[in-house]
Design a protein around this motif. Sequence first.
Motif, PDB file in Angstrom:
ATOM      1  N   SER A 100      -8.027  -0.482   0.120  1.00 40.54           N
ATOM      2  CA  SER A 100      -8.631   0.309   1.186  1.00 40.54           C
ATOM      3  C   SER A 100      -9.212  -0.509   2.319  1.00 40.54           C
ATOM      4  CB  SER A 100      -9.738   1.205   0.598  1.00 40.54           C
ATOM      5  OG  SER A 100      -9.227   2.067  -0.380  1.00 40.54           O
TER       6      SER A 100
ATOM      7  N   ARG B 170       0.825  -1.208   0.000  1.00 34.32           N
ATOM      8  CA  ARG B 170       0.000   0.000   0.000  1.00 34.32           C
ATOM      9  C   ARG B 170       0.862   1.262   0.000  1.00 34.32           C
ATOM     10  NH1 ARG B 170      -4.837   1.160   2.015  1.00 34.32           N
ATOM     11  NH2 ARG B 170      -3.792   2.581   3.458  1.00 34.32           N
TER      12      ARG B 170
ATOM     13  N   ASP C  81      -8.862   6.352  11.110  1.00 37.93           N
ATOM     14  CA  ASP C  81      -9.168   5.857   9.770  1.00 37.93           C
ATOM     15  C   ASP C  81      -9.446   4.354   9.806  1.00 37.93           C
ATOM     16  OD1 ASP C  81      -9.381   6.130   6.879  1.00 37.93           O
ATOM     17  OD2 ASP C  81      -7.479   5.074   6.761  1.00 37.93           O
TER      18      ASP C  81
ATOM     19  N   SER D  33      -6.983   5.355  -5.083  1.00 38.22           N
ATOM     20  CA  SER D  33      -8.088   6.242  -4.694  1.00 38.22           C
ATOM     21  C   SER D  33      -8.205   7.455  -5.604  1.00 38.22           C
ATOM     22  CB  SER D  33      -7.914   6.701  -3.243  1.00 38.22           C
ATOM     23  OG  SER D  33      -6.729   7.456  -3.088  1.00 38.22           O
TER      24      SER D  33
ATOM     25  N   THR E 143      -2.715   5.561  -2.896  1.00 39.51           N
ATOM     26  CA  THR E 143      -3.183   6.854  -3.412  1.00 39.51           C
ATOM     27  C   THR E 143      -3.511   6.772  -4.892  1.00 39.51           C
ATOM     28  OG1 THR E 143      -1.819   8.005  -1.773  1.00 39.51           O
ATOM     29  CG2 THR E 143      -2.609   9.294  -3.640  1.00 39.51           C
TER      30      THR E 143
ATOM     31  N   LYS F  39     -12.918   2.342   8.656  1.00 35.32           N
ATOM     32  CA  LYS F  39     -12.996   1.174   7.770  1.00 35.32           C
ATOM     33  C   LYS F  39     -13.819   0.060   8.402  1.00 35.32           C
ATOM     34  CE  LYS F  39      -8.610   2.066   5.407  1.00 35.32           C
ATOM     35  NZ  LYS F  39      -7.230   1.607   5.161  1.00 35.32           N
TER      36      LYS F  39
ATOM     37  N   PRO G  65      -5.175   8.649   5.645  1.00 31.10           N
ATOM     38  CA  PRO G  65      -4.959   7.205   5.505  1.00 31.10           C
ATOM     39  C   PRO G  65      -3.923   6.694   6.493  1.00 31.10           C
ATOM     40  CG  PRO G  65      -3.944   8.412   3.684  1.00 31.10           C
ATOM     41  CD  PRO G  65      -4.748   9.400   4.459  1.00 31.10           C
TER      42      PRO G  65
ATOM     43  N   ASP H 138     -10.759   8.346   4.223  1.00 31.78           N
ATOM     44  CA  ASP H 138      -9.344   8.666   4.031  1.00 31.78           C
ATOM     45  C   ASP H 138      -9.119  10.175   4.005  1.00 31.78           C
ATOM     46  OD1 ASP H 138      -8.544   6.058   3.969  1.00 31.78           O
ATOM     47  OD2 ASP H 138      -8.394   5.911   1.788  1.00 31.78           O
TER      48      ASP H 138
END
Length: 458
Positions: A294, A60, A383, A80, A77, A387, A378, A373
């Motif tokens: 995510s 990630r 955060d 997203s 990133t 989720k 994030p 996010d």
Amino acid sequence: MAGQPRSPHILFGRRSWVEARRIADILRKETIGGALLLGGAVIALVWANSPWSDTYESLRDYEVGPAALHLDLTVATWASDGLLAIFFFVAGLELKREFVAGDLRSPRRAAVPIAAALGGVAVPAILFTVINLRDGGALDGWAIPTATDIAFALAVLAVVGRCLPTALRTFLLTLAVVDDLIAIVIIAAFYTTSLSVAPLLGALVPLAAFTWLVQRRVRSWWLLLPLAAATWTLVHESGVHATVAGVLLGFAVPVIRSQQAGGPDAGPGLAEHFEHRFRPLSAGVAVPIFAFMSAGVAITGQGGGLTASWGDPVAIGIVAGLVIGKPVGIVGATWLVSRFTRARLDPELRWMDVLGLALLGGIGFTVSLLIGDLAFGPGSERDDHVKIAVLTGSLISAGLAAVVLRMRNRAHRIILLAEQADTDQDGIPDVYEQDGVIDPAAGAGLDGAQARRSNQEK
């Protein structure tokens, strides 16, 4: 005829045959995408809670991209900001088509899903705000429970509601598209922390060139793709979330064919062409990869997990907004439209059908995670709570919707079997035809007798 009272508009009335076929094609693609999305989320959860969780986080956080353009971004990133731009491009195409050439070009038809979408945004936001009033920092997440994930919702609908009327499926699809538009406005207006005017104005140049080309029905990817990429890059550099570029590019594409090409009756326009090309990419690649990047959150462990999440009012507000706020807002707004206008529910439907779809609206996976996010950053502890709350609220909403729609599915199965028995060899159900010809009034929100009277008056 003059002097006769206007017939009442029917909520969730039968759509036109052309629109019904188009919606069915969209639903098939989104349903497959929903299954892939769910698979990506499950893999991420399993990986993030395995002994190899460090490799998931390393993936990630791995940076890739040209640093000279300030695009040395993490893989998460890119998922997203980049891949979701494709998702919002398709949403922009669909929204424009619905209001320019679809059944929702009628203000009377458009009022219902727009009102339902607004109610489905306002009530969850208010509920979240009330729960988190004592924590000013938590209020940054007010928009998290306002979004609906169309792919996930349609995947559930495909499993438990195969016999539900097409109009209900169309309503869910349109509501989610309008919901996406509201979400992108919220992201642009409330989650833009810093704004650079020069890159934002610079984005207008490639956007204008892209618009000029597509308005002349140019389809050459080697011309359009660099302009789209330049628009996305400049919007990203401006500080506005880059997915806004996807919506703007979608709005630029013409829906109706030019008069030189035969006009509206000559076949699908450029928007529908692009939609056919990019919807599989959006539903089958972009959204599942974003879900994979995510949804990976540790549900056990120090500083996080389920126990810590349920001690956070943010998580409680998200679950309450999705499970309670969404259905209350959608059903309430739809009821108000029917109460204070001449609209009435289709005789084949019950308010329980509307409640089932409203519960599906509480599946707020993709855009909810994106807003989480943006709201809390994030990788932060809060955060992670977001989720877990989004996953929990979405699963509860899906379960409740499955129970309600499963019951209603049995009732609609009888009606569907009767309609299939009235289908000629042409494959078009007789309810869409009059004297062997597709009836243009079918799907206009009228019952059969009203449709025939309308044709006779014309």
